[in-house]
Scaffold this motif. Structure first.
Motif, mmCIF file in Angstrom:
data_model
loop_
_atom_site.group_PDB
_atom_site.id
_atom_site.type_symbol
_atom_site.label_atom_id
_atom_site.label_comp_id
_atom_site.label_asym_id
_atom_site.label_seq_id
_atom_site.Cartn_x
_atom_site.Cartn_y
_atom_site.Cartn_z
ATOM 1 N N ASP A 119 0.857 -1.182 0.000
ATOM 2 C CA ASP A 119 0.000 0.000 0.000
ATOM 3 C C ASP A 119 0.901 1.241 0.000
ATOM 4 N N GLY A 120 1.167 1.767 -1.178
ATOM 5 C CA GLY A 120 2.051 2.921 -1.300
ATOM 6 C C GLY A 120 2.706 2.902 -2.685
ATOM 7 N N GLN A 121 3.597 3.819 -2.921
ATOM 8 C CA GLN A 121 4.244 3.895 -4.245
ATOM 9 C C GLN A 121 5.446 2.961 -4.374
ATOM 10 N N GLY A 122 5.747 2.602 -5.626
ATOM 11 C CA GLY A 122 6.954 1.836 -5.922
ATOM 12 C C GLY A 122 7.973 2.866 -6.394
ATOM 13 N N PRO A 150 9.767 10.705 -5.846
ATOM 14 C CA PRO A 150 10.721 11.730 -6.285
ATOM 15 C C PRO A 150 12.124 11.190 -6.574
ATOM 16 N N ARG A 151 12.555 10.222 -5.793
ATOM 17 C CA ARG A 151 13.887 9.640 -6.009
ATOM 18 C C ARG A 151 13.789 8.187 -6.473
ATOM 19 N N ARG A 152 12.583 7.820 -6.919
ATOM 20 C CA ARG A 152 12.323 6.471 -7.463
ATOM 21 C C ARG A 152 12.539 5.377 -6.420
ATOM 22 N N LEU A 153 12.241 5.691 -5.183
ATOM 23 C CA LEU A 153 12.366 4.680 -4.145
ATOM 24 C C LEU A 153 11.225 4.812 -3.126
ATOM 25 N N GLY A 154 10.033 4.478 -3.599
ATOM 26 C CA GLY A 154 8.877 4.498 -2.709
ATOM 27 C C GLY A 154 8.958 3.302 -1.777
ATOM 28 N N VAL A 155 8.014 3.214 -0.859
ATOM 29 C CA VAL A 155 8.034 2.152 0.142
ATOM 30 C C VAL A 155 8.011 0.742 -0.465
ATOM 31 N N ALA A 156 7.329 0.563 -1.580
ATOM 32 C CA ALA A 156 7.281 -0.770 -2.196
ATOM 33 C C ALA A 156 8.652 -1.168 -2.747
ATOM 34 N N SER A 157 9.346 -0.216 -3.349
ATOM 35 C CA SER A 157 10.678 -0.502 -3.886
ATOM 36 C C SER A 157 11.661 -0.768 -2.749
ATOM 37 N N HIS A 158 11.561 0.043 -1.731
ATOM 38 C CA HIS A 158 12.469 -0.097 -0.587
ATOM 39 C C HIS A 158 12.281 -1.466 0.076
ATOM 40 N N LEU A 159 11.028 -1.852 0.265
ATOM 41 C CA LEU A 159 10.739 -3.137 0.890
ATOM 42 C C LEU A 159 11.214 -4.287 -0.005
ATOM 43 N N GLY A 160 11.022 -4.133 -1.309
ATOM 44 C CA GLY A 160 11.456 -5.172 -2.248
ATOM 45 C C GLY A 160 12.957 -5.383 -2.192
ATOM 46 N N LEU A 161 13.692 -4.289 -2.110
ATOM 47 C CA LEU A 161 15.155 -4.391 -2.034
ATOM 48 C C LEU A 161 15.545 -5.115 -0.755
ATOM 49 N N TRP A 162 14.889 -4.740 0.323
ATOM 50 C CA TRP A 162 15.235 -5.316 1.607
ATOM 51 C C TRP A 162 14.906 -6.802 1.692
ATOM 52 N N LEU A 163 13.698 -7.163 1.225
ATOM 53 C CA LEU A 163 13.262 -8.555 1.286
ATOM 54 C C LEU A 163 13.842 -9.386 0.146
ATOM 55 N N ASP A 164 14.402 -8.693 -0.849
ATOM 56 C CA ASP A 164 14.914 -9.378 -2.034
ATOM 57 C C ASP A 164 13.768 -10.135 -2.708
ATOM 58 N N ALA A 217 -0.964 2.479 -4.649
ATOM 59 C CA ALA A 217 -1.322 3.610 -3.801
ATOM 60 C C ALA A 217 -2.703 4.151 -4.121
ATOM 61 N N LYS A 218 -3.318 4.758 -3.131
ATOM 62 C CA LYS A 218 -4.654 5.294 -3.313
ATOM 63 C C LYS A 218 -4.630 6.754 -3.774
ATOM 64 N N SER A 219 -3.462 7.360 -3.733
ATOM 65 C CA SER A 219 -3.365 8.736 -4.233
ATOM 66 C C SER A 219 -1.964 8.999 -4.764
ATOM 67 N N ARG A 220 -1.784 10.147 -5.359
ATOM 68 C CA ARG A 220 -0.554 10.517 -6.040
ATOM 69 C C ARG A 220 0.492 11.184 -5.145
ATOM 70 N N LEU A 221 1.728 10.798 -5.351
ATOM 71 C CA LEU A 221 2.826 11.441 -4.626
ATOM 72 C C LEU A 221 3.521 12.401 -5.575
ATOM 73 N N CYS A 222 3.812 11.945 -6.781
ATOM 74 C CA CYS A 222 4.437 12.812 -7.778
ATOM 75 C C CYS A 222 4.052 12.322 -9.174
ATOM 76 N N GLY A 223 4.380 13.092 -10.174
ATOM 77 C CA GLY A 223 4.065 12.711 -11.545
ATOM 78 C C GLY A 223 2.794 13.375 -12.060
ATOM 79 N N ARG A 224 2.644 13.379 -13.380
ATOM 80 C CA ARG A 224 1.463 13.981 -14.012
ATOM 81 C C ARG A 224 0.792 12.916 -14.867
ATOM 82 N N HIS A 225 -0.499 13.112 -15.085
ATOM 83 C CA HIS A 225 -1.260 12.101 -15.812
ATOM 84 C C HIS A 225 -2.592 12.622 -16.293
ATOM 85 N N GLY A 226 -3.151 11.909 -17.272
ATOM 86 C CA GLY A 226 -4.462 12.292 -17.759
ATOM 87 C C GLY A 226 -5.480 11.534 -16.927
ATOM 88 N N GLU A 227 -6.736 11.874 -17.082
ATOM 89 C CA GLU A 227 -7.812 11.195 -16.345
ATOM 90 C C GLU A 227 -8.112 9.876 -17.074
#
Length: 246
Positions: free
Chosen positions: A125-128, A132-146, A153-163
């Motif tokens: 539940d969160g960004q991959g 901003p630095r390409r290391l959201g909680v999902a990526s961080h956890l993946g690295l740690w757990l290998d 995620a249920k909402s936006r942290l960064c980035g732009r997009h169309g509807e």
DNA sequence: GCGACAG
DNA sequence: ATCTTGTCGC
């Protein structure tokens, strides 16, 4: 190269950001999954005004019981829970946008320590990499757990997009940076509700991440793994006792 | 300096 | 995320 034990992390925001920049280089965006037999869902809840952190992990069996159907409704209840665990501990850090993993990953790792069934894929539940630095909680956890991970995620942290379009499954790319990098997708997981922000965590490509999330969608907005983890981490299931099913 | 801002 | 009553909709 072993990573710094998360339990010892006592970093300033500036140090945490520097660490994220280094770790981001190790995140893999191409598929590298072992055959999937179990998918885990992860979510964090809080108690006592945030003083206590509560990490929940739910492990589901894959593939779902009934195959050959295309309508999510026909697959209702087919992703069965095999194990679920909860870990509670004093919160270590306040919530700071962009530094969520330092607040949530330690408790999550403790919860994983309690698992007897190890998953081959994890939805968080969160960004991959949609960070901003390409290391959201999902990526961080993946690295740690290998392990391969996907950020939901249920909402936006960064980035732009169309509807995204109105139909379930419609999506739009999530783009960021001066180089228009595609960091994820904005997915309509259910008609009439706000879209989900799906992004690769670790060892999973964006197309695969979207496929996996779609395959785990039923009638609700959230895919089963994170929906069940949410329910376990939040108040609705008060004394959610750890249990092994089957 | 002025917003934006996962959970 | 969490705090919270009623209320709109299937």
């Amino acid at each position: 190269m072993p990573l710094t034990p998360l339990h010892d992390w006592n970093l300033t925001p500036r140090e945490a950001i520097a660490l994220q920049r280094r770790l981001a280089g190790r995140v893999e965006r191409a598929d590298r999954l072992a055959p999937v037999r179990h998918i885990a869902g992860v979510d964090i809840g809080f108690e006592q005004r945030g003083e206590i952190t509560r990490a929940a992990v739910v492990v589901l069996a894959w593939p779902p019981g009934k195959l050959g159907e295309f309508e999510p409704e026909a697959l209702e209840g087919t992703l069965e829970t095999v194990e679920q665990v909860v870990h509670r501990e004093p919160s270590r850090m306040p919530y700071i946008p962009g530094l969520l993993s330092f607040r949530e990953v330690p408790a999550t790792l403790a919860a994983f320590d309690k698992l007897t069934v190890w998953p081959e894929l994890v939805m968080v539940d969160g960004q991959g990499i949609a960070h901003p630095r390409r290391l959201g909680v999902a990526s961080h956890l993946g690295l740690w757990l290998d392990l391969p991970t996907i950020g939901v995620a249920k909402s936006r942290l960064c980035g732009r997009h169309g509807e995204p379009g109105p139909a379930r499954g419609d999506w739009e790319p999530l783009i960021d940076g001066p180089d228009d990098e595609v960091i994820g997708a904005v997915l309509r997981s259910r008609v009439g509700v706000k879209p989900l922000f799906v992004s690769p965590g670790h060892r999973v490509s964006l197309p695969s991440a979207l496929d996996w999330v779609a395959a785990c969608l039923r009638r609700t907005k959230l895919p089963e793994p994170t929906r069940l983890a949410d329910r376990l981490a939040s108040g609705s299931d008060p004394e959610a006792s750890p249990r092994i099913i089957q």
